[in-house]
Write an enzyme that holds these catalytic residues in place. Sequence first.
Site, PDB file in Angstrom:
ATOM      1  N   GLY A  66       1.039  -1.510   0.178  1.00 46.98           N
ATOM      2  CA  GLY A  66       0.186   0.173   0.008  1.00 46.98           C
ATOM      3  C   GLY A  66       0.537   1.487   0.052  1.00 46.98           C
ATOM      4  O   GLY A  66       0.419   2.009  -0.438  1.00 46.98           O
ATOM      5  N   LYS A  77      -6.814  11.176   5.575  1.00 43.31           N
ATOM      6  CA  LYS A  77      -8.318  11.395   5.026  1.00 43.31           C
ATOM      7  C   LYS A  77      -9.570  11.132   6.167  1.00 43.31           C
ATOM      8  O   LYS A  77     -10.352  11.635   6.717  1.00 43.31           O
ATOM      9  CB  LYS A  77      -8.885  10.998   3.718  1.00 43.31           C
ATOM     10  CG  LYS A  77      -8.842  12.445   2.841  1.00 43.31           C
ATOM     11  CD  LYS A  77      -7.276  12.222   2.764  1.00 43.31           C
ATOM     12  CE  LYS A  77      -6.564  13.694   2.558  1.00 43.31           C
ATOM     13  NZ  LYS A  77      -5.368  13.035   1.538  1.00 43.31           N
ATOM     14  N   ALA A 135      15.176  -4.122  -1.776  1.00 45.10           N
ATOM     15  CA  ALA A 135      15.742  -4.397  -3.350  1.00 45.10           C
ATOM     16  C   ALA A 135      16.864  -3.709  -3.666  1.00 45.10           C
ATOM     17  O   ALA A 135      16.755  -2.474  -3.475  1.00 45.10           O
ATOM     18  CB  ALA A 135      14.358  -5.055  -3.998  1.00 45.10           C
ATOM     19  N   GLY A 137       3.098  25.703   4.078  1.00 46.56           N
ATOM     20  CA  GLY A 137       1.618  25.831   4.111  1.00 46.56           C
ATOM     21  C   GLY A 137       0.899  24.656   2.903  1.00 46.56           C
ATOM     22  O   GLY A 137       0.379  26.557   1.923  1.00 46.56           O
ATOM     23  N   TYR A 194      -0.753  21.588   1.029  1.00 46.45           N
ATOM     24  CA  TYR A 194      -1.457  20.522   1.182  1.00 46.45           C
ATOM     25  C   TYR A 194      -1.123  20.141   2.891  1.00 46.45           C
ATOM     26  O   TYR A 194      -2.809  19.771   3.180  1.00 46.45           O
ATOM     27  CB  TYR A 194      -2.152  20.102  -0.170  1.00 46.45           C
ATOM     28  CG  TYR A 194      -1.613  18.187  -0.377  1.00 46.45           C
ATOM     29  CD1 TYR A 194      -2.193  17.794   0.026  1.00 46.45           C
ATOM     30  CD2 TYR A 194      -0.624  18.152  -1.544  1.00 46.45           C
ATOM     31  CE1 TYR A 194      -1.864  16.147   0.045  1.00 46.45           C
ATOM     32  CE2 TYR A 194      -0.061  17.471  -1.692  1.00 46.45           C
ATOM     33  CZ  TYR A 194      -0.770  16.157  -1.012  1.00 46.45           C
ATOM     34  OH  TYR A 194      -0.660  15.183  -0.822  1.00 46.45           O
ATOM     35  N   ILE A 195      -0.442  19.210   2.787  1.00 50.13           N
ATOM     36  CA  ILE A 195      -0.573  18.286   3.214  1.00 50.13           C
ATOM     37  C   ILE A 195      -0.192  19.007   4.967  1.00 50.13           C
ATOM     38  O   ILE A 195      -1.254  18.575   6.171  1.00 50.13           O
ATOM     39  CB  ILE A 195       0.994  16.890   3.461  1.00 50.13           C
ATOM     40  CG1 ILE A 195       0.708  16.513   2.225  1.00 50.13           C
ATOM     41  CG2 ILE A 195       1.176  16.891   4.410  1.00 50.13           C
ATOM     42  CD1 ILE A 195       2.604  15.700   1.814  1.00 50.13           C
ATOM     43  N   ARG A 247       7.829  16.671  -0.745  1.00 53.51           N
ATOM     44  CA  ARG A 247       8.249  15.697  -0.268  1.00 53.51           C
ATOM     45  C   ARG A 247       9.793  15.264  -1.650  1.00 53.51           C
ATOM     46  O   ARG A 247       9.187  15.631  -2.389  1.00 53.51           O
ATOM     47  CB  ARG A 247       7.081  14.810  -0.209  1.00 53.51           C
ATOM     48  CG  ARG A 247       6.589  14.865   0.762  1.00 53.51           C
ATOM     49  CD  ARG A 247       4.770  13.178   0.351  1.00 53.51           C
ATOM     50  NE  ARG A 247       5.734  12.517   0.300  1.00 53.51           N
ATOM     51  CZ  ARG A 247       5.807  11.527   1.453  1.00 53.51           C
ATOM     52  NH1 ARG A 247       5.780  12.290   2.681  1.00 53.51           N
ATOM     53  NH2 ARG A 247       6.524  10.251   1.173  1.00 53.51           N
ATOM     54  N   ALA A 262      -1.083  10.000  -5.809  1.00 56.31           N
ATOM     55  CA  ALA A 262      -1.831   9.089  -5.497  1.00 56.31           C
ATOM     56  C   ALA A 262      -2.274   7.880  -7.470  1.00 56.31           C
ATOM     57  O   ALA A 262      -1.811   6.905  -7.902  1.00 56.31           O
ATOM     58  CB  ALA A 262      -2.558   7.871  -4.724  1.00 56.31           C
ATOM     59  N   HIS A 322     -30.849  17.701  -9.700  1.00 58.99           N
ATOM     60  CA  HIS A 322     -31.581  18.998  -8.586  1.00 58.99           C
ATOM     61  C   HIS A 322     -31.555  18.635  -7.193  1.00 58.99           C
ATOM     62  O   HIS A 322     -32.328  17.440  -6.818  1.00 58.99           O
ATOM     63  CB  HIS A 322     -32.232  19.583  -8.746  1.00 58.99           C
ATOM     64  CG  HIS A 322     -32.468  20.695  -8.209  1.00 58.99           C
ATOM     65  ND1 HIS A 322     -31.912  22.287  -7.458  1.00 58.99           N
ATOM     66  CD2 HIS A 322     -33.924  21.318  -7.543  1.00 58.99           C
ATOM     67  CE1 HIS A 322     -32.627  23.324  -7.167  1.00 58.99           C
ATOM     68  NE2 HIS A 322     -34.164  22.393  -6.361  1.00 58.99           N
TER      69      HIS A 322
END
Length: 465
Positions: A40, A52, A119, A184, A186-187, A273, A320, A444
Amino acid sequence: MKEIQTKLLVIGAGPGGYVCAIRAGQLGIDTVIVEAKKLGGVCLNVGCIPSKALIHAADEFHAAAQLSLGKSPLGISAGAPTLSLAKTIAWKDQIVGRLTSGVSALLKRGKVKIVVGVARFRDGKTVAVETETGTQIIRAESVVIATGSGPVAIPFLPFGGPVISSTQALAVSALPERLVVVGGGYIGLELGTAFAKLGSDVTIVEAEPRILPLYDAELTRPVARRLTELGVKTLTGAKARGLTPKGDALLVDTEDAKEIRLPADKVLVTVGRAPLTEGWGREELALDMDGKFIRVDEHCRTSMRGVYAIGDVTGEPMLAHRAMAQGEMVAEIAAGRNRSWDKRAIPAICFTDPEIVAVGASPEEARRGGAEIKVALFPFTANGRAMTKLGEEGFVRVVARADNHLLLGVQAVGRDVAELAAAFGLALEMGARLEDIAGTIHAHPTLGEAFHEAALRDLGHALHI
Ligand code: FAD
């Protein structure tokens, strides 16, 4: 240990690598995937999903706390909520566990062999994996590098003690009373907002003149306003200099060149990152680089025959869904299918409060591209569904070519707008024009009607404004 011979070897089981291996398995390709830590990768274990989950828990706690103040316009009141952080973290971990075991099951269903260990390339076709039981040699016809990325450290503010990365922030055992977030983007904002809603006193330190500097000011203004409302202090144009000798505060140079001291129990560093390009034997290969990233072409081929690279290790946007799309494509190429990277847009979302979605070109980017454009914005103050959700702050904005009305970009800021990314992305990918959006019946009452109305407005005949 007996050598493994395989057709396809994938290094790294993040969203890029595991999707590549699952698709390869579905296509009947003999595939091995190697993962040093957990199936993952960053996204499922310490990135997209746990962040999230924490944001959702914080939203629920904050909403309950607001009800207890007796000021809800909905006529609902309740007692003050309490938080068991250990239970919150356990709930988040259980979601991560369900998803990662799902990945494991999908790999097994595709008969993909999973090898756990680090690896290291010996040459372009041979990899040695340090496993718990010794060195496993794997020889493959094709290799996919999907080693991902890690948090960037500030040299004078190294991780350790009170200085934490997003990974530690997602697993805290106690709520920091005072949290300073350096960065500042997004993370930092997603996590900073969550901690503020859970009760921490949060300060954001950003070197650029405004938060979320990669997004335009019109989109980020509602987020900045909400941070103030939540009591989050934002220092822009400010540079972190290091911890005090006691380690109980962060020293910061402010915009007007003053040095201030921000007391902090934890300092969360989220300044970006970096691709993981060391530690797996890159020096044994002859890979062309593109700055700090591995250079790939439109088939995700590197400069070495039979060696592919996908995901964060190959460039921006480090997201991702980009990694997954590349992974799926490379598996199909390995199966002999005729595929190449032909995407028109990669959506980007900030799960801030309110959320931001950006797909395709912003007005500024479109102008820079040389196009004459038409831009229109529809505010959520004129959208019935937004009113019923107490989410009137924000808007949907469409950017189209002036001559033929081809959609070039769609952006939105507002409560729950993340889910609109699918509609925006589909419209751009299908080459929609303003008339196509205008001619589509949007249900709607939904937030999606703001997309419809923004397109109508760009054509000069919005109905509800
Ligand atoms: P990674 O997920 O980094 O996985 C690479 C894997 O390779 C790792 O598991 C690593 O252990 C393994 N590996 C590395 N070297 C070796 C080796 N030598 N041998 C064996 N295994 C190795 N993106 C979004 O799209 N949406 C979001 O909401 C979002 N939120 C985020 C929130 C946070 C807090 C963070 C940190 C990131 C977030 N991201 C988000 C970014 C997203 O996590 C990454 O873009 C994504 O994980 C990249 O996938 P990848 O497959 O390239 O690599």
